[in-house]
Scaffold this motif. Structure first.
Motif, PDB file in Angstrom:
ATOM      1  N   GLU A  12      32.432  59.906  48.030  1.00 25.75           N
ATOM      2  CA  GLU A  12      32.561  58.489  48.192  1.00 25.75           C
ATOM      3  C   GLU A  12      33.659  58.397  49.197  1.00 25.75           C
ATOM      4  O   GLU A  12      34.288  59.258  49.287  1.00 25.75           O
ATOM      5  N   GLU A  13      33.960  57.083  49.539  1.00 20.86           N
ATOM      6  CA  GLU A  13      34.792  56.572  50.383  1.00 20.86           C
ATOM      7  C   GLU A  13      36.163  57.087  49.700  1.00 20.86           C
ATOM      8  O   GLU A  13      36.250  56.821  48.689  1.00 20.86           O
ATOM      9  N   GLY A  14      36.879  57.741  50.431  1.00 17.10           N
ATOM     10  CA  GLY A  14      38.304  58.157  49.995  1.00 17.10           C
ATOM     11  C   GLY A  14      38.339  59.158  49.097  1.00 17.10           C
ATOM     12  O   GLY A  14      39.526  59.628  48.639  1.00 17.10           O
ATOM     13  N   ASP A  15      37.230  60.049  48.997  1.00 10.21           N
ATOM     14  CA  ASP A  15      37.318  61.280  48.111  1.00 10.21           C
ATOM     15  C   ASP A  15      38.189  62.360  49.070  1.00 10.21           C
ATOM     16  O   ASP A  15      37.918  62.726  50.045  1.00 10.21           O
ATOM     17  N   SER A  16      39.114  62.764  48.161  1.00  9.74           N
ATOM     18  CA  SER A  16      39.667  64.010  48.924  1.00  9.74           C
ATOM     19  C   SER A  16      40.621  64.866  47.930  1.00  9.74           C
ATOM     20  O   SER A  16      40.488  64.262  46.687  1.00  9.74           O
ATOM     21  N   ASP A  17      40.988  65.961  48.159  1.00  7.12           N
ATOM     22  CA  ASP A  17      41.558  66.780  47.198  1.00  7.12           C
ATOM     23  C   ASP A  17      43.074  66.615  47.292  1.00  7.12           C
ATOM     24  O   ASP A  17      43.828  67.173  46.431  1.00  7.12           O
ATOM     25  N   GLU A  18      43.594  65.629  47.954  1.00 10.05           N
ATOM     26  CA  GLU A  18      44.932  65.492  47.997  1.00 10.05           C
ATOM     27  C   GLU A  18      45.415  64.714  46.819  1.00 10.05           C
ATOM     28  O   GLU A  18      44.716  63.676  46.317  1.00 10.05           O
ATOM     29  N   GLY A  19      46.876  64.878  46.442  1.00 10.44           N
ATOM     30  CA  GLY A  19      47.494  64.132  45.603  1.00 10.44           C
ATOM     31  C   GLY A  19      48.187  62.969  45.979  1.00 10.44           C
ATOM     32  O   GLY A  19      47.987  62.702  47.184  1.00 10.44           O
ATOM     33  N   PRO A  20      49.061  62.721  45.462  1.00  9.77           N
ATOM     34  CA  PRO A  20      50.188  61.263  45.668  1.00  9.77           C
ATOM     35  C   PRO A  20      50.694  61.619  47.199  1.00  9.77           C
ATOM     36  O   PRO A  20      51.257  60.888  47.616  1.00  9.77           O
ATOM     37  N   GLU A  21      51.288  62.835  47.020  1.00 12.45           N
ATOM     38  CA  GLU A  21      52.251  63.267  48.132  1.00 12.45           C
ATOM     39  C   GLU A  21      51.953  64.728  48.665  1.00 12.45           C
ATOM     40  O   GLU A  21      51.768  65.626  47.946  1.00 12.45           O
ATOM     41  N   THR A  22      51.536  64.876  49.896  1.00  8.64           N
ATOM     42  CA  THR A  22      51.094  66.138  50.350  1.00  8.64           C
ATOM     43  C   THR A  22      52.408  67.053  51.100  1.00  8.64           C
ATOM     44  O   THR A  22      53.175  66.318  51.314  1.00  8.64           O
ATOM     45  N   LEU A  23      52.300  68.305  50.990  1.00 11.00           N
ATOM     46  CA  LEU A  23      53.489  68.983  51.437  1.00 11.00           C
ATOM     47  C   LEU A  23      53.509  68.919  53.036  1.00 11.00           C
ATOM     48  O   LEU A  23      52.279  69.218  53.590  1.00 11.00           O
ATOM     49  N   ARG A  85      37.173  66.753  41.503  1.00 11.64           N
ATOM     50  CA  ARG A  85      38.117  66.506  42.630  1.00 11.64           C
ATOM     51  C   ARG A  85      39.344  66.717  41.947  1.00 11.64           C
ATOM     52  O   ARG A  85      40.205  67.785  42.798  1.00 11.64           O
ATOM     53  N   ARG A  86      39.691  66.694  40.965  1.00  8.38           N
ATOM     54  CA  ARG A  86      41.072  66.711  40.341  1.00  8.38           C
ATOM     55  C   ARG A  86      41.310  68.154  40.041  1.00  8.38           C
ATOM     56  O   ARG A  86      42.331  68.762  40.117  1.00  8.38           O
ATOM     57  N   VAL A  87      39.952  68.818  39.475  1.00  9.21           N
ATOM     58  CA  VAL A  87      40.500  70.330  39.306  1.00  9.21           C
ATOM     59  C   VAL A  87      40.299  71.119  40.589  1.00  9.21           C
ATOM     60  O   VAL A  87      41.455  72.213  40.372  1.00  9.21           O
ATOM     61  N   ARG A  88      39.778  70.768  41.464  1.00 10.65           N
ATOM     62  CA  ARG A  88      40.083  71.570  42.892  1.00 10.65           C
ATOM     63  C   ARG A  88      41.450  71.230  43.196  1.00 10.65           C
ATOM     64  O   ARG A  88      42.211  72.428  43.669  1.00 10.65           O
ATOM     65  N   TYR A  89      41.993  70.123  43.070  1.00  8.77           N
ATOM     66  CA  TYR A  89      43.330  69.877  43.863  1.00  8.77           C
ATOM     67  C   TYR A  89      44.392  70.540  42.498  1.00  8.77           C
ATOM     68  O   TYR A  89      45.257  71.367  43.240  1.00  8.77           O
ATOM     69  N   LEU A  90      44.232  70.655  41.325  1.00 15.54           N
ATOM     70  CA  LEU A  90      45.106  71.477  40.416  1.00 15.54           C
ATOM     71  C   LEU A  90      45.123  72.661  40.667  1.00 15.54           C
ATOM     72  O   LEU A  90      46.047  73.464  40.627  1.00 15.54           O
ATOM     73  N   THR A  91      43.880  73.131  40.877  1.00 14.64           N
ATOM     74  CA  THR A  91      43.702  74.753  41.273  1.00 14.64           C
ATOM     75  C   THR A  91      44.494  75.189  42.426  1.00 14.64           C
ATOM     76  O   THR A  91      45.224  76.072  42.380  1.00 14.64           O
ATOM     77  N   LYS A  92      44.388  74.606  43.531  1.00 15.04           N
ATOM     78  CA  LYS A  92      44.906  74.660  44.919  1.00 15.04           C
ATOM     79  C   LYS A  92      46.565  74.617  44.644  1.00 15.04           C
ATOM     80  O   LYS A  92      47.263  75.401  44.946  1.00 15.04           O
ATOM     81  N   ARG A  93      46.933  73.570  43.822  1.00  9.00           N
ATOM     82  CA  ARG A  93      48.542  73.329  43.616  1.00  9.00           C
ATOM     83  C   ARG A  93      48.931  74.510  42.845  1.00  9.00           C
ATOM     84  O   ARG A  93      50.204  75.126  43.154  1.00  9.00           O
TER      85      ARG A  93
END
Length: 188
Positions: A12-23, A85-93
Motif C-alpha cells: 500500500e501507499e507508504g509501505d516501507s521497512d523503515e522505522g521512525p529514524e533511519t541511520l 513489514r514490522r518483522v522485516r524491519y525488526l529482523t534487519k535492525r
C-alpha cells in the motif's frame, strides 16, 4: 471503476521497512542491551503470538466465501502486511545491531554512547538526556538517539565543556554539567 480493472497488490501507499529514524549511510546500528532485548521481545511476540492469530482469522474468513466484502478477511490481510513489514524491519535492525554496554565504559568523564548527560542551555534551563540507539529513542523518557543534533554536540565532551548545538533554530552554546553511566535494568 470496476474492481476487476484495478491492480490489486499487497503493498500500500507508504509501505516501507523503515522505522521512525533511519541511520546515516555507513553508520553502525548501536543499541544498549536493554534496547536489543526490547526489539527481540517485540519480534518474538509478533511471530509467535500475533501473526498466528491473524493467520487463523484470515483462514476462517476466507473459508466463508465471498472475500470482496468480508471485513475480517480484508482487515486480516491488511494486518498481516503490517506485521510482516514490522518483522522485516525488526529482523534487519537486530541483524545489524552493535550492542554496546554503557556500564563497561572506561572513560567515565567523557560523553559516549549510553551516557546520561545533564547540560545547561543558554536560557539557564537544565536538561538530562541518555544517548541511546535510534530504535530506543523516546524523548518523554529523556532518551535521545546518538545521531540526534544534541547527542552529536555532546559526544566526546567533558564536564564543564561548552559545545555548540547546531539546530534548525540556529547555533546555541550548551554546557555539560554532569555525566553518568547508569547500569541498565532488564526490560520488563
Amino acid at each position: 471503476m470496476s474492481k476487476a480493472f484495478t491492480k490489486e497488490t499487497d503493498s500500500e501507499e507508504g509501505d516501507s521497512d523503515e522505522g521512525p529514524e533511519t541511520l546515516p549511510a555507513n553508520a553502525k546500528n548501536y543499541m544498549t542491551p536493554r534496547g536489543f532485548r526490547v526489539l527481540q521481545e517485540e519480534l518474538h511476540k509478533l511471530m509467535r503470538e500475533e501473526r498466528p492469530k491473524v493467520v487463523e482469522t484470515v483462514a476462517w474468513a476466507a473459508s466463508n466465501g465471498d472475500r470482496s466484502e468480508n471485513g475480517d478477511y480484508i482487515y486480516g490481510k491488511k494486518r498481516l502486511r503490517e506485521i510482516d513489514r514490522r518483522v522485516r524491519y525488526l529482523t534487519k535492525r537486530l541483524e545489524s545491531a552493535v550492542v554496546v554496554e554503557p556500564e563497561r565504559q572506561q572513560q567515565l568523564e567523557q560523553v559516549f554512547f549510553g551516557a546520561t548527560v545533564t547540560y545547561r542551555r543558554e536560557d539557564d534551563s537544565e536538561h538530562t538526556v541518555t544517548l541511546v540507539g535510534v530504535d530506543e529513542a523516546n524523548l518523554t523518557e529523556g532518551k535521545i538517539s546518538w545521531i540526534s543534533p544534541v547527542a552529536k554536540a555532546l559526544m566526546k565532551s567533558h564536564i564543564g565543556d561548552t559545545v555548540e548545538l547546531h539546530s534548525p533554530a540556529g547555533i546555541e552554546t550548551i554546557e555539560v554539567i554532569a555525566i553518568h553511566y547508569i547500569m541498565h535494568t532488564p526490560a520488563s
